[in-house]
Design an enzyme around this catalytic site. Structure first.
Site, PDB file in Angstrom:
ATOM      1  N   GLU A  91       0.821  -1.216   0.000  1.00  0.00           N
ATOM      2  CA  GLU A  91       0.000   0.000   0.000  1.00  0.00           C
ATOM      3  C   GLU A  91       0.853   1.264   0.000  1.00  0.00           C
ATOM      4  O   GLU A  91       0.581   2.208  -0.726  1.00  0.00           O
ATOM      5  CB  GLU A  91      -0.915  -0.037   1.236  1.00  0.00           C
ATOM      6  CG  GLU A  91      -1.641   1.254   1.556  1.00  0.00           C
ATOM      7  CD  GLU A  91      -2.830   1.504   0.644  1.00  0.00           C
ATOM      8  OE1 GLU A  91      -3.155   0.628  -0.160  1.00  0.00           O
ATOM      9  OE2 GLU A  91      -3.410   2.601   0.735  1.00  0.00           O
ATOM     10  N   ASP A  92       1.895   1.273   0.806  1.00  0.00           N
ATOM     11  CA  ASP A  92       2.590   2.543   1.084  1.00  0.00           C
ATOM     12  C   ASP A  92       4.002   2.657   0.516  1.00  0.00           C
ATOM     13  O   ASP A  92       4.645   3.680   0.691  1.00  0.00           O
ATOM     14  CB  ASP A  92       2.696   2.755   2.608  1.00  0.00           C
ATOM     15  CG  ASP A  92       1.337   3.006   3.227  1.00  0.00           C
ATOM     16  OD1 ASP A  92       0.413   3.357   2.472  1.00  0.00           O
ATOM     17  OD2 ASP A  92       1.201   2.837   4.448  1.00  0.00           O
TER      18      ASP A  92
END
Ligand code: MN
Length: 741
Positions: A91-92
């Site tokens: 996700e990051d």
């Protein structure tokens, strides 16, 4: 290979010191764990998150490590803990799922993928979006429950560090946790997480109330501890003789949020709320649970109605324990829970506890049931018309309290409060549900809509000729019953539409001297461009579309024979009919929603001219060939001449016709021929917002005026009002609604 005496944490690599605590937790319940895998996941994640920081100023990696520790507290397996470490990488950071899969295998990468998908759902305020998000979340977790366990741990760690966020965000995330995550943890039986989530949410959403309560509880700390010791001593003295140390007594105040809820529910201050202390006695066997209960009820007076046996009848989330409330020393009420140590483990970590058993090859039947519940939600998601509907079902399944009833064989079944024998029947089997006609509650015959109560013995009576009705949806509460009934009704609607469609098409073809059997087939439909535009894939589908009014029979004729001409002898009447049909279709486009035929909203209807029904009138429907369904008032004289085989059940779907589709009725007024009366009459209509389409007035020889008004009304009550107000006018002798226009 590891031999039993070696310390798996010996020579712990320096670069992994941050997770030493985590690894110690893991080996404490899983001595042979391959700790190197955990270290590898940690280093991978640490590198990916390099340069990122939490709001607290800490390096980002502190968060995944915190999440992994929560998962280790639940004693979960390695893939889950590794997922905890890796859960934010895709996700990051630059890391892709393929990277994760290459390094840690598909199990971990699929878990990470599931968590990423849930994380990407942003729970915005609008109801629709939230429903959609919850829906996706349930789907993601249905595939592998470990996904939701990681997500819960993620949320718990974020809640623990929520103090670093802005006030608005604290409120939003706290509320969301209270709305969705805490109930989810509760439904999955993970009370340790549920309790912490609730208290943290409470603290951030209502800080004033929270800190006030914390202070009050703290003030009484000494007093309380003394009291707890006192009760413990009494219990120990009594139990020691028989159980000789084979028990464990814990006393504690209830958690803040549950105290707060109690105060709010009964509108009491902290000082007034009783029953704030909970004791727990853990023993080795189930018989011991009941024996201890006997001792307690001998020592202290039990509060009537507060004893609950969740051992014999476990809760929906598989929680098992005996509960009783007794009057303790100083007339204080105390709650006591008695259970085995194994039950306690399940009470604390719920479905997570089962996960561990599963790894050891022991699949718990209750776990299967819980998985079934998740699967049910997932399949429901596929059947639900809208996200809103889905969310309703999920919410009610998640949050409502439950009742327990017995089958005639004495088995226990669990339902949401408000459930009826219909829910019961569907819980047994879809076929039982589809054919149930009545029920016996404790031996007494009752209608299917009767609500069951805890302790009822329920028996369902079935009949081969019975089928579910749309009405049942009003009387059932379980998602299983609802989705099965809806599926059945939809299928019935489709069959009915097919019948009507075939009928209409046959009639239309005959008018042109054509034959459906000779001209139409699946192949013809596939090859005909015009017909394909109708969206129909085959003949059956075409019938259904015609029955639903989506395709006109005439269009089909034109598609096959653009030059076709009607061969019916009664040309004039026929063209009139086809005009009537067209206008019926047009009217239908507007009026389709105000009448339902056999529970279907989508059927072609027209209103009979002979009796001009309006909303509020009792009505009957008749299939009229070529013109769909004709609606008559049920007291219309014409219907006695119609073959009863053609009658169908119809009902108004609205109380009054919406603007623009008011129904026309004719009103006859007989009055003395006085000047100004007409104006007064039209004022009555105007004051009620009724439009006059047509008015005819003639005077009779005896100086009376007979007026006919064609007016558009919404419903019977508006019409009645008009008739009443007209009758009040001085000089008016009689007002009647005409049966014919
Ligand atoms: Mn996270």
């Amino acid at each position: 290979m590891s031999d039993e005496n070696s310390n798996p944490l010996e020579g712990f690599p320096v670069e992994c010191l941050e997770i030493k605590n985590l690894c110690e937790k893991i080996v404490s319940y899983y001595p042979n764990a391959d700790i190197e895998l955990v270290q590898k996941a940690y280093l991978f994640s640490k590198q990916a998150h390099e340069g990122q920081f939490r709001r607290s100023g800490e390096p980002y990696i502190s968060h995944p490590v915190g999440v992994a520790e929560i998962l280790a507290d639940l004693k979960l397996d390695l893939p889950t803990i590794m997922t905890g470490l890796l859960h934010d990488t895709v996700e990051d950071t630059e890391v892709t799922l393929e990277d994760v899969s290459k390094n840690f295998g598909t199990v971990v990468s699929e878990l990470v993928d599931g968590v990423t998908k849930i994380t990407q759902l942003s729970f915005r305020n609008t109801h629709d979006k939230q429903s959609e998000n919850v829906r996706k979340m349930i789907v993601a977790m249905g595939k592998d429950v470990r996904v939701i366990l990681v997500k819960l741990a993620d949320r718990l760690h974020n809640m623990r560090t929520l103090g670093h966020m802005k006030y608005e965000k604290q409120i939003r995330i706290g509320q969301e946790t209270l709305d969705i995550y805490a109930p989810l943890a509760s439904r999955l039986g993970i009370s340790s997480i549920k309790i912490e989530l609730e208290d943290l949410s409470f603290r951030y959403t209502q800080p004033d109330r929270y800190y006030e309560l914390v202070q009050k509880v703290a003030k009484k700390k000494k007093e309380r501890e003394k009291y707890i010791e006192e009760v413990k001593k009494i219990l120990e003295q009594d139990l020691e003789g028989e159980f000789k140390g084979e028990y464990d007594i814990q006393g504690r105040p209830k958690h803040f949020y549950s105290i707060y809820k109690k105060m709010a529910a009964s509108n009491l201050d902290y000082e007034q709320v009783y029953d704030l202390l909970a004791f727990r006695i853990l023993v080795d066997t189930i018989p011991h649970c009941y024996e201890v209960l006997g001792h307690i009820h001998t020592l202290f007076k039990p509060v009537p109605g507060r004893f609950k046996d969740y051992i014999a009848i476990p809760k929906a989330n598989n929680y098992r324990s005996l509960h009783t409330t007794v009057i303790g020393p100083g007339a204080e009420r105390i709650e006591i829970q008695i259970r085995t140590k194994e039950m306690h483990l399940i009470a604390e970590s719920g479905i997570a506890a089962h996960w561990k058993y599963k790894n050891s090859g022991k699949v718990d039947i209750k776990l299967e049931e819980q998985m079934e519940w998740l699967q049910e939600l997932v399949s429901l998601h596929q059947q639900s018309g809208s996200s809103g509907e889905f969310l309703e079902n999920v919410k009610t399944d998640l949050f409502d309290s439950h009742i327990y009833v017995f089958t005639p064989k004495g088995e226990v079944r669990e339902f949401r409060e408000g459930a009826t024998p219909i829910d019961f029947a569907y819980a047994i089997h879809t076929d039982v549900g589809n054919s149930c006609v009545a029920a016996r509650l404790n031996g007494k015959m009752v209608p299917l809509r009767t609500k069951m109560k805890s302790g009822d013995t329920v028996e369902v009576l079935t009949s081969k000729n019975k089928t579910p009705s749309k009405d049942w949806l009003k009387y059932c509460v379980t998602s299983k019953a609802k989705s099965r009934i809806r599926a059945f009704v939809q299928e019935e609607e489709r069959k009915r539409a097919r019948e009507i469609g075939a009928d209409l098409l046959e009639k239309e073809f005959r008018k042109y001297g054509m034959s459906v059997a000779k001209l139409l087939s699946d192949e013809v439909i596939m090859d005909n461009e015009e017909l394909r535009k109708s969206g129909a894939n085959d003949l059956e589908d075409l019938y259904v579309r015609i029955g639903y009014g989506k395709v006109l029979p005439r269009q089909v004729v034109k598609a096959l024979e653009p030059e076709a001409e009607s061969v019916d002898e009664k040309i004039t009447e026929d063209s009139f009919l086809s005009k009537a049909y067209k206008s019926a279709v047009q009217r239908k486009k507007k009026s389709r929603s105000i009448i339902s035929v056999d529970g279907m909203d989508d059927i072609l209807v027209r209103f009979a001219k002979c009796c001009t029904p309006i909303p509020g009138d009792p009505i009957k429907g008749f299939i009229s060939r070529g013109r769909g369904i004709t609606i008559h008032k049920s007291d219309c004289e014409k219907i006695f001449a119609i073959d009863n085989d053609r009658s169908v059940d119809v009902e108004w779907t609205v109380k009054s016709a919406p603007e623009g589709v008011e129904r026309t009725v004719r009103i006859r007024v007989v009055a003395q021929d006085i000047p100004g009366l007409l104006k007064m009459m039209s004022d009555v209509f105007a004051s009620l917002g009724i439009n006059i389409f047509n008015a005819q007035i003639r005077t009779t020889k005896d100086r009376k005026a007979v007026c006919m008004f064609d007016v558009a009304v919404k419903d019977t009550s508006q019409l009645t009002k008009a008739i009443q107000n007209l009758s009040k006018i001085k000089g008016i002798l009689g007002v009647t609604r005409m049966t014919q226009i």
